[in-house]
Scaffold this motif. Sequence first.
Motif, PDB file in Angstrom:
ATOM      1  N   GLY A 170      56.362 -38.992 -11.664  1.00  0.00           N
ATOM      2  CA  GLY A 170      54.861 -38.555 -11.522  1.00  0.00           C
ATOM      3  C   GLY A 170      54.240 -39.407 -10.845  1.00  0.00           C
ATOM      4  O   GLY A 170      53.025 -39.051 -10.292  1.00  0.00           O
ATOM      5  N   ALA A 171      54.507 -40.665 -10.351  1.00  0.00           N
ATOM      6  CA  ALA A 171      53.785 -41.709  -9.677  1.00  0.00           C
ATOM      7  C   ALA A 171      54.521 -42.490  -9.028  1.00  0.00           C
ATOM      8  O   ALA A 171      55.082 -43.680  -9.578  1.00  0.00           O
ATOM      9  CB  ALA A 171      52.779 -42.512 -10.587  1.00  0.00           C
ATOM     10  N   THR A 172      55.158 -42.147  -8.070  1.00  0.00           N
ATOM     11  CA  THR A 172      56.382 -42.845  -7.392  1.00  0.00           C
ATOM     12  C   THR A 172      56.073 -44.436  -6.796  1.00  0.00           C
ATOM     13  O   THR A 172      57.037 -45.078  -6.408  1.00  0.00           O
ATOM     14  CB  THR A 172      56.749 -41.987  -6.225  1.00  0.00           C
ATOM     15  OG1 THR A 172      56.054 -41.676  -5.186  1.00  0.00           O
ATOM     16  CG2 THR A 172      57.630 -40.670  -6.723  1.00  0.00           C
ATOM     17  N   ALA A 173      54.856 -44.803  -6.729  1.00  0.00           N
ATOM     18  CA  ALA A 173      54.520 -46.035  -6.315  1.00  0.00           C
ATOM     19  C   ALA A 173      54.752 -46.968  -7.428  1.00  0.00           C
ATOM     20  O   ALA A 173      54.730 -48.195  -7.263  1.00  0.00           O
ATOM     21  CB  ALA A 173      53.144 -46.307  -5.733  1.00  0.00           C
ATOM     22  N   THR A 174      55.056 -46.516  -8.879  1.00  0.00           N
ATOM     23  CA  THR A 174      55.086 -47.169  -9.853  1.00  0.00           C
ATOM     24  C   THR A 174      56.461 -47.490 -10.274  1.00  0.00           C
ATOM     25  O   THR A 174      57.299 -46.489 -10.282  1.00  0.00           O
ATOM     26  CB  THR A 174      54.508 -46.581 -11.244  1.00  0.00           C
ATOM     27  OG1 THR A 174      53.142 -46.468 -10.950  1.00  0.00           O
ATOM     28  CG2 THR A 174      54.588 -47.219 -12.450  1.00  0.00           C
ATOM     29  N   LEU A 175      56.915 -48.660 -10.243  1.00  0.00           N
ATOM     30  CA  LEU A 175      58.356 -49.028 -10.804  1.00  0.00           C
ATOM     31  C   LEU A 175      58.576 -49.925 -11.826  1.00  0.00           C
ATOM     32  O   LEU A 175      57.580 -50.447 -12.219  1.00  0.00           O
ATOM     33  CB  LEU A 175      58.888 -50.072  -9.329  1.00  0.00           C
ATOM     34  CG  LEU A 175      58.529 -49.384  -7.937  1.00  0.00           C
ATOM     35  CD1 LEU A 175      59.368 -50.328  -6.993  1.00  0.00           C
ATOM     36  CD2 LEU A 175      59.052 -48.173  -7.714  1.00  0.00           C
ATOM     37  N   PHE A 176      59.653 -49.689 -12.504  1.00  0.00           N
ATOM     38  CA  PHE A 176      59.919 -50.729 -13.795  1.00  0.00           C
ATOM     39  C   PHE A 176      61.289 -51.445 -13.559  1.00  0.00           C
ATOM     40  O   PHE A 176      62.399 -50.822 -13.071  1.00  0.00           O
ATOM     41  CB  PHE A 176      60.028 -49.693 -14.937  1.00  0.00           C
ATOM     42  CG  PHE A 176      58.614 -48.886 -15.296  1.00  0.00           C
ATOM     43  CD1 PHE A 176      57.730 -49.561 -16.259  1.00  0.00           C
ATOM     44  CD2 PHE A 176      58.257 -47.848 -14.756  1.00  0.00           C
ATOM     45  CE1 PHE A 176      56.641 -49.503 -16.498  1.00  0.00           C
ATOM     46  CE2 PHE A 176      56.966 -47.398 -15.124  1.00  0.00           C
ATOM     47  CZ  PHE A 176      56.139 -47.981 -15.822  1.00  0.00           C
ATOM     48  N   ALA A 177      61.366 -52.591 -13.982  1.00  0.00           N
ATOM     49  CA  ALA A 177      62.578 -53.166 -13.789  1.00  0.00           C
ATOM     50  C   ALA A 177      62.898 -54.076 -15.139  1.00  0.00           C
ATOM     51  O   ALA A 177      61.984 -54.564 -15.789  1.00  0.00           O
ATOM     52  CB  ALA A 177      62.699 -54.041 -12.681  1.00  0.00           C
ATOM     53  N   ALA A 178      63.961 -53.931 -15.629  1.00  0.00           N
ATOM     54  CA  ALA A 178      64.394 -54.927 -16.928  1.00  0.00           C
ATOM     55  C   ALA A 178      65.257 -55.965 -16.574  1.00  0.00           C
ATOM     56  O   ALA A 178      66.158 -56.083 -15.815  1.00  0.00           O
ATOM     57  CB  ALA A 178      65.433 -53.926 -17.805  1.00  0.00           C
ATOM     58  N   VAL A 179      64.673 -57.171 -16.607  1.00  0.00           N
ATOM     59  CA  VAL A 179      65.251 -58.473 -16.130  1.00  0.00           C
ATOM     60  C   VAL A 179      65.701 -59.580 -17.071  1.00  0.00           C
ATOM     61  O   VAL A 179      64.648 -59.595 -18.067  1.00  0.00           O
ATOM     62  CB  VAL A 179      63.966 -58.819 -15.067  1.00  0.00           C
ATOM     63  CG1 VAL A 179      64.460 -59.967 -14.326  1.00  0.00           C
ATOM     64  CG2 VAL A 179      63.734 -57.801 -14.114  1.00  0.00           C
ATOM     65  N   GLY A 180      66.593 -60.091 -16.775  1.00  0.00           N
ATOM     66  CA  GLY A 180      67.013 -61.280 -18.004  1.00  0.00           C
ATOM     67  C   GLY A 180      68.331 -61.659 -17.482  1.00  0.00           C
ATOM     68  O   GLY A 180      69.501 -60.666 -17.797  1.00  0.00           O
ATOM     69  N   ASN A 181      68.620 -62.790 -17.503  1.00  0.00           N
ATOM     70  CA  ASN A 181      70.317 -63.348 -17.446  1.00  0.00           C
ATOM     71  C   ASN A 181      70.470 -63.311 -18.752  1.00  0.00           C
ATOM     72  O   ASN A 181      70.097 -63.114 -19.753  1.00  0.00           O
ATOM     73  CB  ASN A 181      69.979 -64.802 -16.805  1.00  0.00           C
ATOM     74  CG  ASN A 181      69.856 -64.880 -15.224  1.00  0.00           C
ATOM     75  OD1 ASN A 181      70.030 -64.027 -14.750  1.00  0.00           O
ATOM     76  ND2 ASN A 181      69.204 -66.029 -14.922  1.00  0.00           N
ATOM     77  N   GLU A 182      72.045 -63.366 -18.730  1.00  0.00           N
ATOM     78  CA  GLU A 182      72.818 -63.467 -19.908  1.00  0.00           C
ATOM     79  C   GLU A 182      72.474 -64.411 -20.720  1.00  0.00           C
ATOM     80  O   GLU A 182      72.368 -65.912 -20.376  1.00  0.00           O
ATOM     81  CB  GLU A 182      74.357 -63.539 -19.407  1.00  0.00           C
ATOM     82  CG  GLU A 182      75.076 -63.375 -20.735  1.00  0.00           C
ATOM     83  CD  GLU A 182      76.740 -63.435 -20.300  1.00  0.00           C
ATOM     84  OE1 GLU A 182      77.410 -63.191 -21.177  1.00  0.00           O
ATOM     85  OE2 GLU A 182      76.933 -63.197 -19.139  1.00  0.00           O
TER      86      GLU A 182
END
Length: 610
Positions: A170-182
């Motif tokens: 609904g707002a393609t400029a908005t991104l999400f990322a799940a980040v973290g090393n093992e």
Amino acid sequence: MSRTPALVVVLCLLLTAPAAAQAPRWTRATPDGGWILALAQAPSAPETLYAAAQTGRLFRSLDGGASWQPRGPAVLAGVRDLVIDPVDPRTLYAMTGYPQPLRTRDAGRTWAPAGPGLHSVAALALDAEHPGVVLAATAGGLYRSLDGGDSWDLAAFAETQVAAVAIDPGATATLFAAVGNEGDPTVLWKSTDRGATWVETPLSVPAYTRGLPRFAFDPAHPGTLYLAFAVTYDFDSTGPVLRSRDGGTTWTELPAASGNLLNLAVSPRGDLFAATAYGVARSTDFGATWSPRLPLTFRFPGEPGDTISHVLASPTAPGELFAAGVTGVWHSRSGGARWAPRNRGLLAQGVYSFGLAPDAASTLVALGNGSVFRSTDRGTTWRRLPRTGAAGPPIWIEAFDPRHPETIYGLGSDGQADFPLVSQDGGRTWNKPRFPYNCHLAGSLCDVSLGRIAVDPHDPEAFYVSGSYFRHFGPSGSFLLRSDDGGTTWDKLAPLESIAALVFDPTRRGVVRAIGCDGFFQSGDGGASWQTAGRGLPRKLCTGAGLSLAIDPQEPRRLYAGTAEGVFLSTDDGATFRPMNRGLETAQITSLQIDPANSDHLYAGAAGRG
């Protein structure tokens, strides 16, 4: 006990035709459906769906799942996700065990890696407003492609594991990322400028959390999204399910959404659906409560009665859902209240055993992917039987009672010891009779493997069981047993090592044939003694695939042997055999059955052939 998966094919043999007539040809009679690992709906063409089967084959539907067609070679082994281009429904990406995703631009006919340089890609996200823009979450950072995956550049989080990435539809400029090393917590990051800059959110999930992060966005309530740490192949554990009502600024854990959760989907009305190992559950209050109540279990499952890996909510038809299960694709028009299979043409069923009722030539019973299927028209159409009974379905169908065709003998296993199973209602329920060989109180160093179960047509009260047993602190060896009272008592006969198939001559009492790793054998005294025969059969009979035998009930000197090199025919009572594999591609044959009313019809189970 190991049994090799197979697909059912059917052969019409013209035995009365002249010798110069064309050789018989095999055709399929496989039940529709199969284990679907991934399912996707084209955003730009909602009637177009793709289903990736465990066999590695991709199927496409152009009519909303009403019918399916195979696409290209079986190259998608181990696929876990399909991502379709938001503009071009013929372009899609497959997340497999390869380091890079695979891409097709011709609806699955051909596939190639989506660009060099990527390592351990966990997820992809495609920008609907900017065709060709693809984001890849990888073990070494977040990468971006501007040409649909031909080339990639590092976009963010260098040398850091990115477990998931998503674009708000609904707002393609908005991104999400799940980040973290093992070993580190998984932290959620957000961008509002298509990834040019990123802001760390307060959401941090502990490192010990198990599961693959999956995002789901609510199209009816902008700013509402869900993040589920879903199970993949471990159905016994899952991470948290979280909800945000403010575009990811704050998050609330949903404790009611627990257990065996594999995926989430949100309908155009905002209803939330959870795919689980025991069906689909629905929430109408943003995940606070569920119907049926989570977690779903074997004793308290949801609908449909299947393990569901993916659930899709149609963007154009409120209440319409699609689900990917172990038995195939499911469809609902009632928001999940009622489901129906949607598998016509989807031939990916791993049928590893089947049987033909002796007095109803059109009735077949087959096992596939943990389910029992029944056909009453020689395999043209099939019906999946519901799973009932304490003993569960067998892992192999062995024989029918010639006087009572609803009585079926099967082979079960507890993972350590095999045992006979009996159904008296055509395969709907199964019971376990007493059996003298088991691993009860024997510890882990014990094994009981059954070869075959056969019924004597001259004495239908008698059924035979062959096999072998091993105990680390006890006797070991092979056995051949006969029971005349439904398995209450057993008599020992002369055993053969590794019997894989056992058949009785329908016209001569006491004449029995057997095939196993050591060759082909015949007995004239009901199994009390054996003689070798079968010249012309392959020398190496045990190569990982099963062996099978069938005898023509109208011409008992005619025998068929199923081997790893295809089907072999004997017309001289088993003295010699010759191959007959036209149209069968010399497949590994695991099951053979002859239509008792028309011996021109021979059914075969062929390992791994579609």
